[in-house]
Design a protein around this motif. Sequence first.
Motif, mmCIF file in Angstrom:
data_model
loop_
_atom_site.group_PDB
_atom_site.id
_atom_site.type_symbol
_atom_site.label_atom_id
_atom_site.label_comp_id
_atom_site.label_asym_id
_atom_site.label_seq_id
_atom_site.Cartn_x
_atom_site.Cartn_y
_atom_site.Cartn_z
ATOM 1 N N SER A 1 2.868 -1.676 3.919
ATOM 2 C CA SER A 1 2.687 -0.286 3.504
ATOM 3 C C SER A 1 4.068 0.345 3.337
ATOM 4 C CB SER A 1 1.861 0.495 4.538
ATOM 5 O OG SER A 1 2.524 0.571 5.777
ATOM 6 N N GLN A 2 4.155 1.284 2.407
ATOM 7 C CA GLN A 2 5.421 1.973 2.146
ATOM 8 C C GLN A 2 5.152 3.425 1.811
ATOM 9 O OE1 GLN A 2 7.461 0.049 -1.101
ATOM 10 N NE2 GLN A 2 8.548 -1.320 0.274
ATOM 11 N N TYR A 3 6.118 4.261 2.162
ATOM 12 C CA TYR A 3 6.073 5.664 1.752
ATOM 13 C C TYR A 3 6.554 5.758 0.315
ATOM 14 C CZ TYR A 3 5.912 6.811 6.742
ATOM 15 O OH TYR A 3 5.559 6.906 8.057
ATOM 16 N N LEU B 1 0.865 -1.173 0.000
ATOM 17 C CA LEU B 1 0.000 0.000 0.000
ATOM 18 C C LEU B 1 0.902 1.223 0.000
ATOM 19 C CD1 LEU B 1 -2.869 1.305 0.723
ATOM 20 C CD2 LEU B 1 -2.021 1.240 3.062
ATOM 21 N N TYR B 2 0.673 2.147 -0.920
ATOM 22 C CA TYR B 2 1.500 3.355 -0.990
ATOM 23 C C TYR B 2 0.892 4.484 -0.169
ATOM 24 C CZ TYR B 2 4.268 1.497 -4.891
ATOM 25 O OH TYR B 2 5.107 0.758 -5.681
ATOM 26 N N ILE B 3 1.720 5.074 0.683
ATOM 27 C CA ILE B 3 1.377 6.286 1.415
ATOM 28 C C ILE B 3 2.143 7.389 0.712
ATOM 29 C CG2 ILE B 3 1.484 7.486 3.629
ATOM 30 C CD1 ILE B 3 1.584 4.645 4.939
ATOM 31 N N GLU B 4 1.432 8.186 -0.083
ATOM 32 C CA GLU B 4 2.069 9.194 -0.928
ATOM 33 C C GLU B 4 2.352 10.475 -0.142
ATOM 34 O OE1 GLU B 4 -0.427 9.847 -4.307
ATOM 35 O OE2 GLU B 4 -0.163 7.801 -5.046
ATOM 36 N N ILE B 5 3.583 10.928 -0.233
ATOM 37 C CA ILE B 5 4.000 12.151 0.444
ATOM 38 C C ILE B 5 4.510 13.124 -0.610
ATOM 39 C CG2 ILE B 5 5.648 13.148 2.073
ATOM 40 C CD1 ILE B 5 5.624 10.414 3.487
ATOM 41 N N SER B 6 4.010 14.349 -0.562
ATOM 42 C CA SER B 6 4.412 15.385 -1.505
ATOM 43 C C SER B 6 4.567 16.700 -0.761
ATOM 44 C CB SER B 6 3.355 15.543 -2.604
ATOM 45 O OG SER B 6 3.618 16.679 -3.388
ATOM 46 N N GLU C 1 3.651 19.384 -1.833
ATOM 47 C CA GLU C 1 2.493 20.202 -2.175
ATOM 48 C C GLU C 1 1.253 19.858 -1.358
ATOM 49 O OE1 GLU C 1 1.968 19.829 -6.392
ATOM 50 O OE2 GLU C 1 3.715 21.069 -6.815
ATOM 51 N N MET C 2 1.328 18.792 -0.553
ATOM 52 C CA MET C 2 0.177 18.372 0.249
ATOM 53 C C MET C 2 0.512 18.518 1.726
ATOM 54 S SD MET C 2 -1.017 14.840 -1.654
ATOM 55 C CE MET C 2 0.545 13.989 -1.491
ATOM 56 N N SER C 3 -0.493 18.845 2.520
ATOM 57 C CA SER C 3 -0.259 18.943 3.962
ATOM 58 C C SER C 3 -0.396 17.575 4.626
ATOM 59 C CB SER C 3 -1.213 19.943 4.600
ATOM 60 O OG SER C 3 -2.548 19.540 4.413
ATOM 61 N N GLY C 4 -1.102 16.660 3.990
ATOM 62 C CA GLY C 4 -1.250 15.316 4.529
ATOM 63 C C GLY C 4 -0.648 14.309 3.579
ATOM 64 N N SER C 5 -0.836 13.058 3.882
ATOM 65 C CA SER C 5 -0.394 11.973 3.012
ATOM 66 C C SER C 5 -1.618 11.421 2.305
ATOM 67 C CB SER C 5 0.275 10.877 3.834
ATOM 68 O OG SER C 5 1.398 11.389 4.500
ATOM 69 N N ARG C 6 -1.443 11.022 1.044
ATOM 70 C CA ARG C 6 -2.580 10.575 0.245
ATOM 71 C C ARG C 6 -2.562 9.062 0.080
ATOM 72 N NH1 ARG C 6 -3.178 13.001 -5.641
ATOM 73 N NH2 ARG C 6 -1.215 11.878 -5.857
ATOM 74 N N ILE C 7 -3.751 8.499 0.136
ATOM 75 C CA ILE C 7 -3.983 7.099 -0.182
ATOM 76 C C ILE C 7 -4.948 7.103 -1.356
ATOM 77 C CG2 ILE C 7 -4.813 4.863 0.657
ATOM 78 C CD1 ILE C 7 -2.510 5.894 2.373
ATOM 79 N N GLY D 1 -0.714 11.487 12.748
ATOM 80 C CA GLY D 1 -1.200 10.509 13.722
ATOM 81 C C GLY D 1 -1.787 9.277 13.064
ATOM 82 N N ASP D 2 -2.559 9.494 12.005
ATOM 83 C CA ASP D 2 -3.158 8.375 11.277
ATOM 84 C C ASP D 2 -2.101 7.570 10.521
ATOM 85 O OD1 ASP D 2 -5.696 9.017 12.177
ATOM 86 O OD2 ASP D 2 -6.185 10.206 10.414
ATOM 87 N N VAL D 3 -1.119 8.267 9.958
ATOM 88 C CA VAL D 3 -0.030 7.567 9.251
ATOM 89 C C VAL D 3 0.686 6.642 10.235
ATOM 90 C CG1 VAL D 3 2.201 7.833 8.098
ATOM 91 C CG2 VAL D 3 0.296 9.332 7.475
ATOM 92 N N ARG D 4 0.920 7.137 11.448
ATOM 93 C CA ARG D 4 1.577 6.319 12.473
ATOM 94 C C ARG D 4 0.782 5.040 12.758
ATOM 95 N NH1 ARG D 4 2.129 10.353 16.563
ATOM 96 N NH2 ARG D 4 3.417 11.701 15.332
ATOM 97 N N VAL D 5 -0.542 5.176 12.848
ATOM 98 C CA VAL D 5 -1.400 4.012 13.112
ATOM 99 C C VAL D 5 -1.300 3.019 11.953
ATOM 100 C CG1 VAL D 5 -3.796 3.240 13.400
ATOM 101 C CG2 VAL D 5 -2.990 5.284 14.606
ATOM 102 N N VAL D 6 -1.403 3.511 10.728
ATOM 103 C CA VAL D 6 -1.332 2.634 9.553
ATOM 104 C C VAL D 6 0.013 1.915 9.509
ATOM 105 C CG1 VAL D 6 -1.300 2.559 7.024
ATOM 106 C CG2 VAL D 6 -3.011 3.956 8.206
ATOM 107 N N ARG D 7 1.097 2.641 9.725
ATOM 108 C CA ARG D 7 2.434 2.032 9.688
ATOM 109 C C ARG D 7 2.637 1.045 10.842
ATOM 110 N NH1 ARG D 7 5.422 0.923 6.148
ATOM 111 N NH2 ARG D 7 7.341 1.519 7.164
ATOM 112 N N ARG D 8 2.048 1.314 11.986
ATOM 113 C CA ARG D 8 2.160 0.390 13.115
ATOM 114 C C ARG D 8 1.385 -0.900 12.822
ATOM 115 N NH1 ARG D 8 0.342 3.419 17.334
ATOM 116 N NH2 ARG D 8 -1.770 2.708 16.965
#
Length: 136
Positions: A129-131, A76-81, A83-89, A116-123
């Motif tokens: 899941s990967q960035y 599962l990709y956790i997209e980080i940019s 240009e975004m304030s959050g991470s996109r799925i 906080g949510d990214v931390r939960v998903v990664r845990r």
Amino acid sequence: MRRGDQNQNDRLLKKQIMVLNRHIPRRRKTLKELLEEDRPHVLGTDGSRHRFKKNELNKIASIIPKTSQAQLKLPLYIEISSEMSGSRIKGKLECMLVCEILGNDYCGEEIYIYRGDVRVVRRELPTTSQYIFLVK
């Protein structure tokens, strides 16, 4: 700053992002494929082998309907940019999985999650899941 300097800076940034993403698989595999493997894994673009834990795959299989397991691609990709304030799925099944992990109602085909949510998903899904870092 001169235009040539800006182009050079853009190229340098894109190259650095490519280095950050060298762990990304050449080809993602479906949940169904991975469940059938003795040692579930994908190969990274850098030649490294990324292994998935069977208990994580089974956890995902308990959330994703059996009829859809051949469509969900992992990791599962956790997209980080920048240009975004959050991470996109992105993706219907991917969002269904993340919303279930986070305890949210079904939330569409694209969601933004925050630290906080990214931390939960990664845990909960450390090997599945990967960035992935994006640059425009």
